[in-house]
Design a protein around this motif. Structure first.
Motif, mmCIF file in Angstrom:
data_model
loop_
_atom_site.group_PDB
_atom_site.id
_atom_site.type_symbol
_atom_site.label_atom_id
_atom_site.label_comp_id
_atom_site.label_asym_id
_atom_site.label_seq_id
_atom_site.Cartn_x
_atom_site.Cartn_y
_atom_site.Cartn_z
ATOM 1 N N GLU A 127 0.826 -1.211 0.000
ATOM 2 C CA GLU A 127 0.000 0.000 0.000
ATOM 3 C C GLU A 127 0.860 1.260 0.000
ATOM 4 N N ALA A 128 1.968 1.235 0.742
ATOM 5 C CA ALA A 128 2.859 2.398 0.789
ATOM 6 C C ALA A 128 3.499 2.649 -0.575
ATOM 7 N N MET A 129 3.890 1.568 -1.254
ATOM 8 C CA MET A 129 4.483 1.728 -2.589
ATOM 9 C C MET A 129 3.467 2.270 -3.587
ATOM 10 N N LEU A 130 2.224 1.820 -3.470
ATOM 11 C CA LEU A 130 1.172 2.362 -4.337
ATOM 12 C C LEU A 130 0.962 3.847 -4.065
ATOM 13 N N SER A 131 1.263 4.256 -2.837
ATOM 14 C CA SER A 131 1.158 5.670 -2.465
ATOM 15 C C SER A 131 2.449 6.432 -2.760
ATOM 16 N N LYS A 132 3.336 5.768 -3.558
ATOM 17 C CA LYS A 132 4.579 6.379 -4.023
ATOM 18 C C LYS A 132 5.565 6.690 -2.895
ATOM 19 N N LYS A 133 5.640 5.811 -1.924
ATOM 20 C CA LYS A 133 6.597 5.954 -0.832
ATOM 21 C C LYS A 133 7.654 4.848 -0.923
ATOM 22 N N PRO A 134 8.932 5.187 -0.699
ATOM 23 C CA PRO A 134 9.961 4.146 -0.647
ATOM 24 C C PRO A 134 9.711 3.218 0.534
ATOM 25 N N VAL A 135 9.875 1.931 0.311
ATOM 26 C CA VAL A 135 9.536 0.940 1.333
ATOM 27 C C VAL A 135 10.721 0.005 1.575
#
Length: 505
Positions: free
Chosen positions: A417-425
């Motif tokens: 979900e974080a990656m879909l929100s364009k956040k590095p994970v």
């Protein structure tokens, strides 16, 4: 397949075979029984013994591939698969609403027209109980004096009832359907006791916790079969949508629906990190996130037509505009506006030592660190150990993502979900039994050593070239894990139309 997994799946196949004659109204209790894994894994001594090659002396089956378990369930489902029923042509789409479906009522109403939709709950209508309780309280028949005469108060006028409109999705409760199953439950339980007695030295069946749980589950399974039958006989249903077929109520609903020729869709309630939560596949179609799951199920023998890349409607939030500004977010949590923020997702007190080491390693970065304590809503204990670590309070993850600069998580759905929100994970991983390797494509961004992962996070915040590497890896990963970022709700709507059209006779 390692020894532990081979022994576990062999043990499960034994369970299905040993109790094959324990049936109710044509249904096998063993196939509807959930969750066999929890009974085995909760017994530490038993679970540890599965890694011993000598454990094979306790089992008759020899499963060498998980596909053998899937095949057993596939053959069972085929026996209960009925022809499409005419009434389903004009039926409604039914959502079995439980805690894992994660599609809210407003979302359902946005995806499907309310007049063509209904919701079914397994439990009790609590709001109706409150209303009924309030109605029991009769108004006081107090008398008032008018002049010298005592007369009864006039009853207030009955308010005009509000008419239900087509904009309301009706909700039904399985518990509202009356059943009388005590006698047959006793009969089936007694038969189960005889089967258990015939395996008195079995490592699972001899366990008192197993016996108690199994006997209680028999009563629940029989009750839910009857309630599911009554509900699906009572309502015109074209399609059933469930969150998982590893919950016994959804599994029973799905099998009863299959017997009536009603197609079922199983939404993917989380990433397939562990195979134990996703084998066997039971629904007509599994609505999966991406290519990873589709290929994984195909290896188990699932036909292409039984899989559809849908994503999940709740992930559509990742592409919405943020509702909370960063300054407001920072002020509410007490964060320093001049610093970047790292979000850490921790599952209660699991692996606290590793998380502590990670936080100590990245301490020199001079970041704000916020911890999302899942599933608890209370601040995580580690927030008290470090002055720069804060709780995310009551914020939901989709309020948090726009206001942080990177995310660290265990192998959970939040990472996707974080990656879909364009956040590095970054993933702090554990090689637990049944791990599918879901995040392995992220390469060095996945680590089991918290110090190594901490240094990688430091590189991300201090080295522009490494930041480019992270972005490239995540783009490649999402290309397989979530290849279609169009509106998931609309894709689900199209799937429902397709399978109801194809199955109606």
């Amino acid at each position: 397949m390692n020894t532990s997994l081979r022994n576990y799946w062999s043990l499960y196949l034994d369970f299905l075979n040993d109790f094959k004659d324990l049936t109710y109204s044509g249904y096998s209790i063993a196939y509807l029984f959930c969750h066999f894994y929890s009974l085995v894994s909760n017994n530490t001594e038993l679970w540890n013994s599965l890694s011993d090659k000598d454990f094979t002396r306790h089992i008759k089956s020899q499963v060498n591939d998980q596909k053998e378990i899937q095949d057993a369930f596939y053959n069972y489902i085929q026996k209960h698969k009925g022809k499409s029923v005419t009434k389903s042509k004009h039926g409604k789409v039914v959502f079995h609403q439980d805690k894992l479906l994660r599609i809210s009522r407003p979302s359902i109403m946005r995806i499907f027209h309310p007049s063509q939709t209904m919701i079914v709950h397994a439990g009790i209508n609590k709001s109706a109980i409150k209303v009924k309780s309030a109605r029991r309280k009769k108004p006081n028949k107090a008398k008032v004096l008018i002049g010298n005469h005592a007369v009864k108060k006039k009853k207030p006028k009955t308010p005009v009832p509000v008419k239900k409109t087509s904009h309301t999705v009706p909700t039904y409760y399985l518990t509202n359907y009356p059943i009388e199953t005590e006698k047959v439950v006793t009969q089936v339980q007694n038969k189960a006791r005889k089967i258990i007695a015939s395996h008195k030295n079995h490592p699972v069946y001899k366990n008192q916790n197993f016996q108690s749980y199994f006997l209680n589950m028999i009563a629940e399974i029989i009750k839910r079969i009857e309630q599911s039958r009554q509900f699906l006989n009572d309502k015109h249903v074209s399609c059933l949508v469930v969150s998982t077929t590893h919950g016994y109520i959804s599994r029973i609903l799905s099998l009863v629906a299959a017997e009536k020729g009603i197609p079922t869709i199983c939404m993917q309630h989380g990433i397939i990190a562990s195979e134990f939560g996703y084998i066997p596949k039971i629904a007509t179609v599994d609505a999966v996130y991406g290519d990873f799951e589709a290929e994984w199920y195909k290896k188990l023998g699932a036909p292409d037509v039984s899989l559809e890349i849908i994503g999940h409607p709740r992930f559509d939030q990742a592409f919405s505009r943020p509702t909370i500004e960063r300054e407001r977010f920072n002020n509410h949590l007490g964060l320093d506006n001049s610093k970047q923020t790292l979000m850490i997702v921790i599952r209660e007190n699991q692996d606290n030592g590793k998380w502590r080491t990670l936080i100590e390693t990245i301490g020199k970065l001079n970041l704000n660190v916020v911890i999302k304590n899942y599933p608890s809503k209370t601040p995580h204990p580690l927030t008290k150990e470090f002055s720069f670590v804060y709780s995310t309070a009551g914020y939901s993850i989709y309020d948090i993502f726009p206001n942080v600069d990177a995310v660290v998580s265990y192998a959970s759905t939040v990472g996707l979900e974080a990656m879909l929100s364009k956040k590095p994970v970054f993933i702090l991983n554990n090689h637990f039994p049944g791990y599918t390797g879901y995040y392995n494509e992220l390469d060095k961004l996945v680590q089991t050593n918290p110090r190594i992962l901490g240094k990688i996070i430091i590189d991300y915040f201090s080295d522009p070239s490494f930041k480019c590497y992270v972005e490239k890896k995540q783009k490649q990963f999402l290309g397989s894990a979530y290849p279609d970022v169009s509106h998931s709700g609309e894709r689900l709507q199209k799937l429902v139309k397709r399978i109801t059209r194809n199955t109606v006779s």
